[in-house]
Scaffold this active site. Structure first.
Site, PDB file in Angstrom:
ATOM      1  N   LYS A 165       0.819  -1.217   0.000  1.00  0.00           N
ATOM      2  CA  LYS A 165       0.000   0.000   0.000  1.00  0.00           C
ATOM      3  C   LYS A 165       0.855   1.270   0.000  1.00  0.00           C
ATOM      4  O   LYS A 165       0.475   2.276  -0.595  1.00  0.00           O
ATOM      5  CB  LYS A 165      -0.940  -0.004   1.195  1.00  0.00           C
ATOM      6  CG  LYS A 165      -1.989  -1.103   1.134  1.00  0.00           C
ATOM      7  CD  LYS A 165      -2.970  -0.963   2.269  1.00  0.00           C
ATOM      8  CE  LYS A 165      -3.742  -2.218   2.579  1.00  0.00           C
ATOM      9  NZ  LYS A 165      -4.560  -2.767   1.526  1.00  0.00           N
ATOM     10  N   ARG A 179      -5.485  -7.772 -10.581  1.00  0.00           N
ATOM     11  CA  ARG A 179      -6.055  -9.067 -11.006  1.00  0.00           C
ATOM     12  C   ARG A 179      -7.537  -8.887 -11.290  1.00  0.00           C
ATOM     13  O   ARG A 179      -8.078  -7.801 -11.102  1.00  0.00           O
ATOM     14  CB  ARG A 179      -5.894 -10.070  -9.864  1.00  0.00           C
ATOM     15  CG  ARG A 179      -6.530  -9.503  -8.586  1.00  0.00           C
ATOM     16  CD  ARG A 179      -6.631 -10.482  -7.466  1.00  0.00           C
ATOM     17  NE  ARG A 179      -6.846  -9.832  -6.198  1.00  0.00           N
ATOM     18  CZ  ARG A 179      -8.019  -9.430  -5.726  1.00  0.00           C
ATOM     19  NH1 ARG A 179      -9.094  -9.599  -6.445  1.00  0.00           N
ATOM     20  NH2 ARG A 179      -8.122  -8.844  -4.552  1.00  0.00           N
ATOM     21  N   GLU A 200      -3.531   6.473   8.641  1.00  0.00           N
ATOM     22  CA  GLU A 200      -4.416   7.209   7.745  1.00  0.00           C
ATOM     23  C   GLU A 200      -5.559   7.770   8.562  1.00  0.00           C
ATOM     24  O   GLU A 200      -5.930   7.187   9.579  1.00  0.00           O
ATOM     25  CB  GLU A 200      -5.043   6.192   6.772  1.00  0.00           C
ATOM     26  CG  GLU A 200      -4.631   6.315   5.360  1.00  0.00           C
ATOM     27  CD  GLU A 200      -5.249   5.224   4.482  1.00  0.00           C
ATOM     28  OE1 GLU A 200      -4.558   4.799   3.569  1.00  0.00           O
ATOM     29  OE2 GLU A 200      -6.396   4.807   4.708  1.00  0.00           O
ATOM     30  N   HIS A 235     -14.577  -5.434   6.981  1.00  0.00           N
ATOM     31  CA  HIS A 235     -13.818  -4.902   5.836  1.00  0.00           C
ATOM     32  C   HIS A 235     -13.793  -5.847   4.638  1.00  0.00           C
ATOM     33  O   HIS A 235     -12.998  -5.687   3.722  1.00  0.00           O
ATOM     34  CB  HIS A 235     -12.376  -4.537   6.225  1.00  0.00           C
ATOM     35  CG  HIS A 235     -12.287  -3.583   7.366  1.00  0.00           C
ATOM     36  ND1 HIS A 235     -12.878  -2.341   7.344  1.00  0.00           N
ATOM     37  CD2 HIS A 235     -11.693  -3.676   8.565  1.00  0.00           C
ATOM     38  CE1 HIS A 235     -12.645  -1.726   8.488  1.00  0.00           C
ATOM     39  NE2 HIS A 235     -11.935  -2.511   9.254  1.00  0.00           N
TER      40      HIS A 235
HETATM   41  P1  ADP Z   1      -7.456  -4.585   2.060  1.00  0.00           P
HETATM   42  O1  ADP Z   1      -6.305  -4.561   1.111  1.00  0.00           O
HETATM   43  O2  ADP Z   1      -7.145  -5.337   3.318  1.00  0.00           O
HETATM   44  O3  ADP Z   1      -8.741  -5.006   1.414  1.00  0.00           O
HETATM   45  P2  ADP Z   1      -8.218  -1.774   1.822  1.00  0.00           P
HETATM   46  O4  ADP Z   1      -7.273  -0.672   1.959  1.00  0.00           O
HETATM   47  O5  ADP Z   1      -8.644  -2.135   0.441  1.00  0.00           O
HETATM   48  O6  ADP Z   1      -7.640  -3.073   2.553  1.00  0.00           O
HETATM   49  O7  ADP Z   1      -9.509  -1.469   2.688  1.00  0.00           O
HETATM   50  C1  ADP Z   1     -10.543  -2.415   2.900  1.00  0.00           C
HETATM   51  C2  ADP Z   1     -11.758  -1.723   3.492  1.00  0.00           C
HETATM   52  O8  ADP Z   1     -11.424  -1.096   4.739  1.00  0.00           O
HETATM   53  C3  ADP Z   1     -12.298  -0.579   2.635  1.00  0.00           C
HETATM   54  O9  ADP Z   1     -13.190  -1.029   1.672  1.00  0.00           O
HETATM   55  C4  ADP Z   1     -12.979   0.284   3.679  1.00  0.00           C
HETATM   56  O10 ADP Z   1     -14.230  -0.254   4.016  1.00  0.00           O
HETATM   57  C5  ADP Z   1     -12.068   0.145   4.880  1.00  0.00           C
HETATM   58  N1  ADP Z   1     -11.064   1.248   4.927  1.00  0.00           N
HETATM   59  C6  ADP Z   1      -9.821   1.263   4.397  1.00  0.00           C
HETATM   60  N2  ADP Z   1      -9.209   2.445   4.629  1.00  0.00           N
HETATM   61  C7  ADP Z   1     -10.083   3.215   5.321  1.00  0.00           C
HETATM   62  C8  ADP Z   1     -10.046   4.541   5.880  1.00  0.00           C
HETATM   63  N3  ADP Z   1      -8.972   5.310   5.778  1.00  0.00           N
HETATM   64  N4  ADP Z   1     -11.144   4.990   6.534  1.00  0.00           N
HETATM   65  C9  ADP Z   1     -12.243   4.199   6.669  1.00  0.00           C
HETATM   66  N5  ADP Z   1     -12.337   2.949   6.183  1.00  0.00           N
HETATM   67  C10 ADP Z   1     -11.271   2.442   5.521  1.00  0.00           C
END
Ligand code: ADP
Length: 491
Positions: A119, A294, A203, A238
């Site tokens: 990330k 992907r 974040e 999530h």
């Molecule tokens: P992963 O790679 O584990 O799937 P992501 O960064 O794609 O992680 O985030 C997965 C989910 O977590 C997002 O769809 C959202 O619901 C929540 N999320 C991620 N970052 C934030 C944030 N900064 N604030 C609120 N929710 C978040």
């Protein structure tokens, strides 16, 4: 530059293996399945033109056994390997092993996978473009005091995230300064044990966001297009549960803006293939989260609203073809919804309910698509993700799609294992879902007490008893009687 693809090995299992092979068949390409001892009798193995046993049930010895898979591909003379999603699909080392063996990897370069697989490196790569990011740090935090200071500047609540994170794991919300140190230690140790990499960053925690992602396609000739968005805000821990396209909240202008940003993200890592750029969306603002290099689980909703076969496009791109001209002129047709049907018990904290599927009848009809890989008499293996299928519907509009989905759920007969269908029905039927007024907190807000599903079943039973009573008294017309199929009796 152009290379012929006549034989594809699918380095995956279950529904996605079958889905990829269906497109191979359509294109006249022969398919090779790999399988573990647990999947010997699985439908995807039967469907393939050739199938090869790669090891015992644990994934590490079969579906993740890179050298074995590449060697079998060489032995069987395959032209390309499709990795599906999960397993080796985002493994940069595997992609380069495949390419070094002279086989086409149906996906982006190993370098792009590496950049977007982390990330923090992804954030750094996209920084050269004007893409909004969630306020936060762009490098790993190690010193607790420094991190605490940064968190205060960003403003609580904040989210501590594992740089190597995936699948919703390795994330911790911190509400205030006092909790910070403890949560950071937990996040680092979680990240170390789950991903072998303890790097974490912070974040701003967006409190009422929607998850909106954009599908992109990019060829080897510098052409990139987006295929609109998918809204995946209905999540549990999530993890996505229900996905739809288009989103109920995006304006045409915002769609175009996010689409362009997604193409820039793809540009930032010289992407080629199908990919998904994920954003978090709140109050008409969007922020880049990550790129998945992907095919996504939820790709069918995009296929239904655009008419594009994404696997076919992946194969064409991998063989060196330019993106077809028609992809520049796509429009959104109707509305699509997808739900993930798991062998899990929603009344018991979604614990996997593994066992034999005794009865399996899937819904049919216009606009109903079931991507599955199970059949009656089959055991759901304990070794893998307990997903039974993806139930996808396409309607004229959102309302029509919701009604089609509710009917499809009622028509879906699965006996032998508990499934998440009742939970999905509850969610789809909820007034907030119907109105489109929801965010990623939906499940937490509305499903804190799972017995709500039992209550639903109870009220259906009471209603049915009343109807049957009235009917026996001759006070109700036959046509008002419910059909024998009622979802509360299943699973
Ligand atoms: P992963 O790679 O584990 O799937 P992501 O960064 O794609 O992680 O985030 C997965 C989910 O977590 C997002 O769809 C959202 O619901 C929540 N999320 C991620 N970052 C934030 C944030 N900064 N604030 C609120 N929710 C978040």
């Amino acid at each position: 530059m152009k290379r012929e693809i006549n034989k594809i090995l699918v380095a995956n299992r279950g529904e996605i293996a079958l889905r990829v092979m269906r497109t191979c068949k359509k294109l006249g390409i022969s398919s090779v399945a790999i399988y573990s001892e647990a999947d010997q009798y699985a439908p995807f193995v039967k469907f393939a033109d050739e199938a090869v046993l790669v090891g015992p049930p644990p994934s590490i010895k079969s579906y993740l056994n890179q050298d074995k898979i590449v060697n079998e591909a060489l032995r069987l003379g395959v032209d390309a390997i499709h990795p599906g999603y999960g397993f080796l699909s985002e493994n940069a080392e595997f992609a380069s092993k495949v390419m070094n063996a002279g086989i086409i990897f149906i996906g982006p370069s190993s370098e792009a996978i590496k950049v977007m697989g982390d990330k923090l490196s992804a954030k750094n790569a996209v920084m050269q473009y004007d893409i909004p990011m969630v306020p936060g740090l762009n490098s790993a935090v190690t010193d607790v005091e420094e991190a605490k200071e940064s968190a205060e500047k960003i403003g609580f609540p904040i989210l501590i995230k594992a740089s190597a994170g995936g699948g919703g794991k390795g994330m911790r919300i911190v509400e205030n300064k006092d909790e910070f140190e403890d949560q950071m230690k937990r996040a680092v140790s979680e990240a170390e044990s789950a991903f072998g990499n303890g790097a974490v960053f912070i974040e701003k925690y967006i409190t009422e966001p929607r998850h909106i992602e954009i599908q992109v396609l990019a060829d080897h000739h510098g052409n990139i297009v987006h295929l609109f968005e998918r809204d995946c805000s209905i999540q549990r821990r999530h993890q996505k549960v229900i996905e739809e396209a288009p989103s109920a909240v995006l304006s045409e202008e915002m769609r175009e803006k996010m689409g362009e940003a997604a193409c820039d993200v793809a540009r930032s890592c010289n992407y080629h293939g199908a990919g998904t750029v994920e954003f978090i969306y709140e109050n008409d603002s969007f922020y880049f989260l990550e790129m998945n290099t992907r095919l996504q689980v939820e790709h069918p909703v995009t296929e239904l609203i655009t008419g594009v076969d994404l696997v076919e496009e992946q194969i064409k791109i991998a063989s060196g073809e330019k993106l077809s001209e028609y992809l520049n002129h796509l429009s959104i047709k109707g509305h699509a919804l997808e739900l993930r049907v798991y062998a899990e018990d929603p009344l018991n904290d979604f614990l996997p309910d593994i066992g034999k599927i005794k009865v399996y009848n899937k819904p049919k009809g216009e606009g109903v698509r079931v991507d599955d890989a199970v059949e009656a008499g089959m055991d759901i293996p304990i070794y893998y993700d307990p997903m039974i299928s993806k139930l996808i519907v396409h309607g004229e509009n959102r309302e029509d799609a919701i009604n089609k989905m509710l009917k499809a759920i009622d028509d879906y007969d699965i006996v032998g294992v508990k499934t998440t269908l009742s939970f999905c029905k509850f969610a789809i039927n909820h007034s907030d879902f119907r109105s489109g007024n929801f965010d990623t907190r939906f499940v937490k807000l509305h499903f804190s007490d799972p017995s709500i599903l039992e209550a639903d079943e109870e009220s259906v039973k009471v209603a049915l008893s009343a109807i049957f009573y009235l009917n026996n008294m001759g006070k109700i017309n036959e046509s008002y009687l419910p059909s024998k199929k009622n979802n509360w009796r299943k699973s």
